[in-house]
Structure formats: structure tokens, C-alpha cells
Scaffold this active site. Sequence first.
Site, mmCIF file in Angstrom:
data_model
loop_
_atom_site.group_PDB
_atom_site.id
_atom_site.type_symbol
_atom_site.label_atom_id
_atom_site.label_comp_id
_atom_site.label_asym_id
_atom_site.label_seq_id
_atom_site.Cartn_x
_atom_site.Cartn_y
_atom_site.Cartn_z
ATOM 1 N N ALA A 8 -16.630 97.733 47.396
ATOM 2 C CA ALA A 8 -16.391 96.356 47.828
ATOM 3 C C ALA A 8 -15.033 96.189 48.511
ATOM 4 C CB ALA A 8 -16.485 95.414 46.635
ATOM 5 N N CYS A 9 -14.207 97.212 48.485
ATOM 6 C CA CYS A 9 -12.838 97.144 49.007
ATOM 7 C C CYS A 9 -12.805 97.510 50.492
ATOM 8 C CB CYS A 9 -11.961 98.088 48.195
ATOM 9 S SG CYS A 9 -10.329 98.405 48.881
ATOM 10 N N SER A 10 -12.247 96.636 51.307
ATOM 11 C CA SER A 10 -12.178 96.892 52.747
ATOM 12 C C SER A 10 -11.271 98.079 53.062
ATOM 13 C CB SER A 10 -11.712 95.646 53.500
ATOM 14 O OG SER A 10 -10.398 95.298 53.125
#
Length: 119
Positions: A8-10
Site C-alpha cells: 500500500a506504500c507509494s
Amino acid sequence: MEIWINPACSKCRSALTLLDAEGADYTVRRYLEDVPKPEEIRAVLERLGLEPWDITRTQEAVAKELGVKDWPRDEANRERWIEALSEHPKLIQRPIITAEDGTAVVGRTEEAVRDALSR
């Protein structure tokens, strides 16, 4: 080379994109599912040359619940920090890339990812 990610981390996705573009050979560890044991965190900290408080996400809700910002940052409390990172992996800064030469980087920038690639 291994990269610890949260999908979920860009920043994690950007690091993976760069590794793929460079044709890097790596394995992905989704550390929220495959939670590192305290000894693995100690080993990564040694490779990073950092202390546990250096890779702790102090703005996470669980960090605020635990009050980690107020924990002493010293050798006597080092294990407390490591245990918290293992028990609450959301607190671990990401992505962490372990390089082939035995070092590691927190790959939050393109420069840091390229640094890991060059090792």
C-alpha cells in the site's frame, strides 16, 4: 537482494518499479504478513548502521498508543524498541533493501534505491 515492502506504500511501489526497470534480481518480503523476528530486525539494523528508533515510524497510530516518542533512545532501551518493531511491524520504516554486499538502505528515495543497486 531483498526488499521489505508494504504494497500500500507509494515509496515501496516506486522502489519496485525502479528495481524492475534496472533489471535487478530481488525477492519481495511483505513484512506486515511475514513479520520479522527480533533477531532479523537486529541483523537489518546492523546492515543499515542504524538504531531501532532510526527506522521507527513514530507518526503511526500504534506508535502514539505506545508512546514511543517518549521512550529513551539508548542502549538500555534498545531491545524494547526492537520488540515493538517486531510486535507492531507497521512501525518499521519502508522500504528496506538489503544489498548484495551485506549492507542495507531505507529506500525512500530514488537515490537510496540506486545506492543499493550499486553495492
